[in-house]
Design a protein around this motif. Structure first.
Motif, PDB file in Angstrom:
ATOM      1  N   ARG A 102      -3.443   0.360  -2.353  1.00  0.00           N
ATOM      2  CA  ARG A 102      -3.721  -0.773  -2.729  1.00  0.00           C
ATOM      3  C   ARG A 102      -4.643  -1.775  -1.723  1.00  0.00           C
ATOM      4  O   ARG A 102      -5.586  -2.169  -2.626  1.00  0.00           O
ATOM      5  CB  ARG A 102      -2.542  -1.484  -3.099  1.00  0.00           C
ATOM      6  N   ALA A 103      -4.344  -1.594  -0.483  1.00  0.00           N
ATOM      7  CA  ALA A 103      -5.273  -2.476   0.475  1.00  0.00           C
ATOM      8  C   ALA A 103      -6.498  -1.869   0.581  1.00  0.00           C
ATOM      9  O   ALA A 103      -7.420  -2.583   0.394  1.00  0.00           O
ATOM     10  CB  ALA A 103      -4.418  -2.368   1.711  1.00  0.00           C
ATOM     11  N   LEU A 104      -6.646  -0.420   0.297  1.00  0.00           N
ATOM     12  CA  LEU A 104      -7.975   0.349   0.543  1.00  0.00           C
ATOM     13  C   LEU A 104      -8.828  -0.248  -0.816  1.00  0.00           C
ATOM     14  O   LEU A 104     -10.174  -0.295  -0.591  1.00  0.00           O
ATOM     15  CB  LEU A 104      -7.845   1.538   0.611  1.00  0.00           C
ATOM     16  N   ALA A 105      -8.170  -0.322  -1.805  1.00  0.00           N
ATOM     17  CA  ALA A 105      -8.786  -0.623  -3.309  1.00  0.00           C
ATOM     18  C   ALA A 105      -9.654  -1.880  -3.147  1.00  0.00           C
ATOM     19  O   ALA A 105     -10.674  -2.030  -3.674  1.00  0.00           O
ATOM     20  CB  ALA A 105      -8.043  -0.394  -4.407  1.00  0.00           C
ATOM     21  N   MET A 106      -9.179  -2.615  -2.215  1.00  0.00           N
ATOM     22  CA  MET A 106      -9.751  -4.121  -2.170  1.00  0.00           C
ATOM     23  C   MET A 106     -11.102  -4.074  -1.273  1.00  0.00           C
ATOM     24  O   MET A 106     -11.834  -4.784  -1.310  1.00  0.00           O
ATOM     25  CB  MET A 106      -8.797  -5.180  -1.707  1.00  0.00           C
ATOM     26  N   GLN A 107     -11.199  -2.986  -0.788  1.00  0.00           N
ATOM     27  CA  GLN A 107     -12.369  -2.435   0.199  1.00  0.00           C
ATOM     28  C   GLN A 107     -12.364  -3.493   1.054  1.00  0.00           C
ATOM     29  O   GLN A 107     -13.425  -4.123   1.354  1.00  0.00           O
ATOM     30  CB  GLN A 107     -13.640  -2.420  -0.677  1.00  0.00           C
ATOM     31  N   PRO A 108     -11.388  -4.006   2.037  1.00  0.00           N
ATOM     32  CA  PRO A 108     -11.526  -4.838   2.930  1.00  0.00           C
ATOM     33  C   PRO A 108     -12.179  -4.442   4.077  1.00  0.00           C
ATOM     34  O   PRO A 108     -12.535  -3.276   4.346  1.00  0.00           O
ATOM     35  CB  PRO A 108     -10.124  -5.285   3.332  1.00  0.00           C
ATOM     36  N   GLU A 109     -12.726  -5.471   5.162  1.00  0.00           N
ATOM     37  CA  GLU A 109     -13.314  -4.714   6.380  1.00  0.00           C
ATOM     38  C   GLU A 109     -12.273  -4.749   7.508  1.00  0.00           C
ATOM     39  O   GLU A 109     -12.681  -4.049   8.205  1.00  0.00           O
ATOM     40  CB  GLU A 109     -14.457  -6.006   6.635  1.00  0.00           C
ATOM     41  N   VAL A 110     -11.251  -5.417   7.187  1.00  0.00           N
ATOM     42  CA  VAL A 110     -10.360  -5.445   8.160  1.00  0.00           C
ATOM     43  C   VAL A 110      -9.125  -5.204   7.638  1.00  0.00           C
ATOM     44  O   VAL A 110      -8.745  -5.910   6.612  1.00  0.00           O
ATOM     45  CB  VAL A 110     -10.254  -6.817   9.323  1.00  0.00           C
ATOM     46  N   ILE A 111      -8.110  -4.423   8.237  1.00  0.00           N
ATOM     47  CA  ILE A 111      -6.514  -4.361   7.781  1.00  0.00           C
ATOM     48  C   ILE A 111      -5.715  -4.596   8.960  1.00  0.00           C
ATOM     49  O   ILE A 111      -5.948  -3.983  10.100  1.00  0.00           O
ATOM     50  CB  ILE A 111      -6.262  -2.995   7.299  1.00  0.00           C
ATOM     51  N   LEU A 112      -4.904  -5.421   8.544  1.00  0.00           N
ATOM     52  CA  LEU A 112      -3.911  -5.966   9.575  1.00  0.00           C
ATOM     53  C   LEU A 112      -2.642  -5.449   9.258  1.00  0.00           C
ATOM     54  O   LEU A 112      -2.113  -5.347   8.080  1.00  0.00           O
ATOM     55  CB  LEU A 112      -3.793  -7.417   9.521  1.00  0.00           C
ATOM     56  N   MET A 113      -1.950  -4.752  10.168  1.00  0.00           N
ATOM     57  CA  MET A 113      -0.864  -4.118   9.838  1.00  0.00           C
ATOM     58  C   MET A 113       0.417  -4.637  10.926  1.00  0.00           C
ATOM     59  O   MET A 113       0.395  -4.534  11.948  1.00  0.00           O
ATOM     60  CB  MET A 113      -1.115  -2.372  10.139  1.00  0.00           C
ATOM     61  N   ASP A 114       1.538  -4.735  10.257  1.00  0.00           N
ATOM     62  CA  ASP A 114       2.496  -5.530  10.849  1.00  0.00           C
ATOM     63  C   ASP A 114       3.734  -4.603  10.789  1.00  0.00           C
ATOM     64  O   ASP A 114       4.422  -4.408   9.739  1.00  0.00           O
ATOM     65  CB  ASP A 114       2.966  -6.951  10.355  1.00  0.00           C
ATOM     66  N   GLU A 115       3.885  -3.767  11.983  1.00  0.00           N
ATOM     67  CA  GLU A 115       5.065  -2.476  11.914  1.00  0.00           C
ATOM     68  C   GLU A 115       4.932  -1.959  10.409  1.00  0.00           C
ATOM     69  O   GLU A 115       5.979  -1.696   9.998  1.00  0.00           O
ATOM     70  CB  GLU A 115       6.586  -3.266  11.992  1.00  0.00           C
ATOM     71  N   PRO A 116       3.946  -1.254  10.072  1.00  0.00           N
ATOM     72  CA  PRO A 116       3.924  -0.839   8.839  1.00  0.00           C
ATOM     73  C   PRO A 116       4.719   0.598   8.614  1.00  0.00           C
ATOM     74  O   PRO A 116       5.089   0.879   7.367  1.00  0.00           O
ATOM     75  CB  PRO A 116       2.468  -0.246   8.383  1.00  0.00           C
ATOM     76  N   PHE A 117       4.949   1.061   9.749  1.00  0.00           N
ATOM     77  CA  PHE A 117       5.928   2.587   9.331  1.00  0.00           C
ATOM     78  C   PHE A 117       7.145   2.384  10.062  1.00  0.00           C
ATOM     79  O   PHE A 117       7.846   3.482  10.233  1.00  0.00           O
ATOM     80  CB  PHE A 117       5.081   3.643   9.997  1.00  0.00           C
ATOM     81  N   GLY A 118       7.648   1.072  10.276  1.00  0.00           N
ATOM     82  CA  GLY A 118       8.866   1.038  11.337  1.00  0.00           C
ATOM     83  C   GLY A 118      10.236   1.540  10.385  1.00  0.00           C
ATOM     84  O   GLY A 118      11.099   1.750  11.144  1.00  0.00           O
ATOM     85  N   ALA A 119      10.016   1.054   9.093  1.00  0.00           N
ATOM     86  CA  ALA A 119      11.386   1.510   8.258  1.00  0.00           C
ATOM     87  C   ALA A 119      11.387   2.969   8.079  1.00  0.00           C
ATOM     88  O   ALA A 119      12.439   3.522   7.434  1.00  0.00           O
ATOM     89  CB  ALA A 119      11.482   0.707   6.993  1.00  0.00           C
ATOM     90  N   LEU A 120      10.360   3.927   8.518  1.00  0.00           N
ATOM     91  CA  LEU A 120      10.387   5.249   8.142  1.00  0.00           C
ATOM     92  C   LEU A 120      10.963   6.098   9.127  1.00  0.00           C
ATOM     93  O   LEU A 120      11.014   5.937  10.278  1.00  0.00           O
ATOM     94  CB  LEU A 120       8.940   5.903   7.659  1.00  0.00           C
ATOM     95  N   ASP A 121      11.397   7.519   8.424  1.00  0.00           N
ATOM     96  CA  ASP A 121      11.823   8.273   9.563  1.00  0.00           C
ATOM     97  C   ASP A 121      10.734   9.023  10.224  1.00  0.00           C
ATOM     98  O   ASP A 121       9.614   8.759   9.977  1.00  0.00           O
ATOM     99  CB  ASP A 121      12.613   9.525   8.527  1.00  0.00           C
TER     100      ASP A 121
END
Length: 257
Positions: free
Chosen positions: A147-166
């Motif tokens: 969904r984020a990529l579909a918006m074709q942003p120039e910058v992606i900000l990621m706040d602990e994006p994988f923290g809840a995953l094994d």
């Protein structure tokens, strides 16, 4: 990767005149196509800094520039990706990805084609009609990335994006993110408290210290992007960063081995 894209100049932040200073005199720049990791313990101001870069919070002093224009509000040039995915449970995977591009000037066919392109990129084109409840946590995060990529942003900000995953799902998504980043030449700012994640993903690591939140140390990673968590160079940076935390904090740092 040479031109400065984001310029943070002497930024300070507090939430009230009498309240504590959350960020103090933060200055650094981010180059186009660079991956920056902001590393630190909970409460050091990492997420606040990320929110200021995204225009979600105003700074009290200093300024943050995107291509030399002051950031004063959120924009589609700079998208936030968070740990909780933010998927709408009543919408299919396809419709969740379309959510960010429904109100821009694209035809229905263009929206459909762009959605399927990015679902294919994250390996979920065969789950386009599934609901989020039918997906694993890792798959839901891949939908959020699409969904984020579909918006074709120039910058992606990621706040602990994988923290809840094994651990193994996290490693898989880190690899996927790096492949996508190289392909799309995106600029990424990643907030994490995971030392290994920062070393694995970033070109540079900024270590923050709390009370008030300041940049304590910048570490440039002289490693190839195909990184091995078990090799000696990786462990060298791991030890270097851990020693910086021992020096600046009397605290326990989380390791994910």
């Amino acid at each position: 990767m040479s031109s400065v894209m984001i310029d943070i100049r002497n930024v300070s932040k507090s939430y009230s005149e009498q309240g504590p200073t959350v960020l103090q005199d933060i200055s650094f720049d981010i180059k186009k196509g660079e991956v920056i990791a902001i590393l630190g313990k909970s409460g050091c101001g990492k997420s606040t800094l990320l929110n200021c870069i995204g225009g979600f919070e105003a700074v009290n002093n200093g300024q943050i520039l995107l291509d030399e224009v002051s950031i004063r509000k959120p924009s589609k040039r700079c998208i936030m990706l968070m740990q909780n995915y933010g998927l709408l449970p009543w919408r299919s995977v396809r419709k969740n990805v379309e959510l960010g591009i429904e109100n821009i000037s694209l035809s229905k066919q263009e929206i459909s084609e762009r959605t399927l392109h990015y679902l294919r990129m994250v390996g979920l084109e065969d789950r386009a009609n599934a609901l989020p409840s039918e997906l694993s946590g890792g798959m839901q995060q891949r939908v959020a990335i699409a969904r984020a990529l579909a918006m074709q942003p120039e910058v992606i900000l990621m706040d602990e994006p994988f923290g809840a995953l094994d651990t193994f799902t996290r490693y898989y998504l880190q690899d996927e993110l790096m492949q996508i980043q190289r392909r799309e030449k995106m600029t990424i700012v990643l907030v994490t408290h995971d030392i290994d994640e920062a070393i694995y993903l970033a070109d540079r690591i900024l270590i923050m210290k709390p009370n008030p939140g300041e940049i304590h140390k910048e570490i440039v990673l002289r490693l190839p992007k195909e990184r091995n968590r078990a090799d000696a160079d990786f462990q060298h940076y791991r030890e270097l960063i851990f020693n910086e935390f021992q020096f600046t904090h009397e605290t326990t740092i989380e390791f994910n081995i």
